[in-house]
Structures are given as C-alpha cells and as structure tokens.
Design a protein around this motif. Structure first.
Motif, PDB file in Angstrom:
ATOM      1  N   SER A 182     -44.475 -11.629  -6.957  1.00  0.00           N
ATOM      2  CA  SER A 182     -45.318  -9.966  -7.406  1.00  0.00           C
ATOM      3  C   SER A 182     -44.972  -9.039  -6.715  1.00  0.00           C
ATOM      4  O   SER A 182     -45.294  -8.122  -7.516  1.00  0.00           O
ATOM      5  CB  SER A 182     -47.319 -10.953  -7.677  1.00  0.00           C
ATOM      6  OG  SER A 182     -47.478 -10.625  -6.232  1.00  0.00           O
TER       7      SER A 182
ATOM      8  N   GLN B 120     -43.476  -3.313 -12.896  1.00  0.00           N
ATOM      9  CA  GLN B 120     -44.011  -3.251 -13.940  1.00  0.00           C
ATOM     10  C   GLN B 120     -43.081  -2.050 -14.515  1.00  0.00           C
ATOM     11  O   GLN B 120     -42.387  -0.609 -14.099  1.00  0.00           O
ATOM     12  CB  GLN B 120     -45.775  -2.901 -13.834  1.00  0.00           C
ATOM     13  CG  GLN B 120     -46.446  -3.582 -12.901  1.00  0.00           C
ATOM     14  CD  GLN B 120     -47.403  -2.795 -12.643  1.00  0.00           C
ATOM     15  OE1 GLN B 120     -48.352  -1.759 -13.140  1.00  0.00           O
ATOM     16  NE2 GLN B 120     -49.144  -3.676 -13.076  1.00  0.00           N
TER      17      GLN B 120
ATOM     18  N   HIS C 175     -42.315   0.225 -17.841  1.00  0.00           N
ATOM     19  CA  HIS C 175     -43.925   0.953 -19.016  1.00  0.00           C
ATOM     20  C   HIS C 175     -42.655   1.175 -20.245  1.00  0.00           C
ATOM     21  O   HIS C 175     -42.160   1.405 -20.634  1.00  0.00           O
ATOM     22  CB  HIS C 175     -43.998   2.113 -18.801  1.00  0.00           C
ATOM     23  CG  HIS C 175     -44.749   3.215 -19.576  1.00  0.00           C
ATOM     24  ND1 HIS C 175     -45.887   3.426 -19.785  1.00  0.00           N
ATOM     25  CD2 HIS C 175     -44.405   4.215 -20.387  1.00  0.00           C
ATOM     26  CE1 HIS C 175     -46.033   3.748 -20.791  1.00  0.00           C
ATOM     27  NE2 HIS C 175     -45.335   4.998 -21.027  1.00  0.00           N
TER      28      HIS C 175
END
Length: 49
Positions: free
Chosen positions: A8, A13, A15
């Motif tokens: 992780s 991340q 969008h």
C-alpha cells in the motif's frame, strides 16, 4: 522473508473524472435498459397474451 512488490505504500491513488464515469455508465446502461425493455415486452406477449 521478502515483502510483495506492490504494498500500500508503493501504490498511488488515481482520480477518475466524474464525467467519464457517467459517460461509461450511460454507454452501458442505455443498451442494457433497451434490451431489458424488449425482453420484458416479448415475455409479456408470450405469457400474458
């Protein structure tokens, strides 16, 4: 013991624009709704008289 390459901490991340999601759902949803409508119409003609 080694750790997996994609933990992780290494993942970023992304969008996705809301407009793109709406367009994709419309692209899939409209033909799906049309097909379901025709299926229900044909089934009602078979079973409903």
């Amino acid at each position: 013991m080694s750790t997996p390459a994609s933990t992780s901490a290494n993942q970023q991340q992304t969008h996705t624009p809301v407009g793109l999601i709406a367009f994709a759902w419309t692209l899939v949803g409209v033909p799906l709704a049309y097909g379901l409508y025709n299926t229900v119409k044909a089934a009602s003609a078979l079973f409903g008289g």
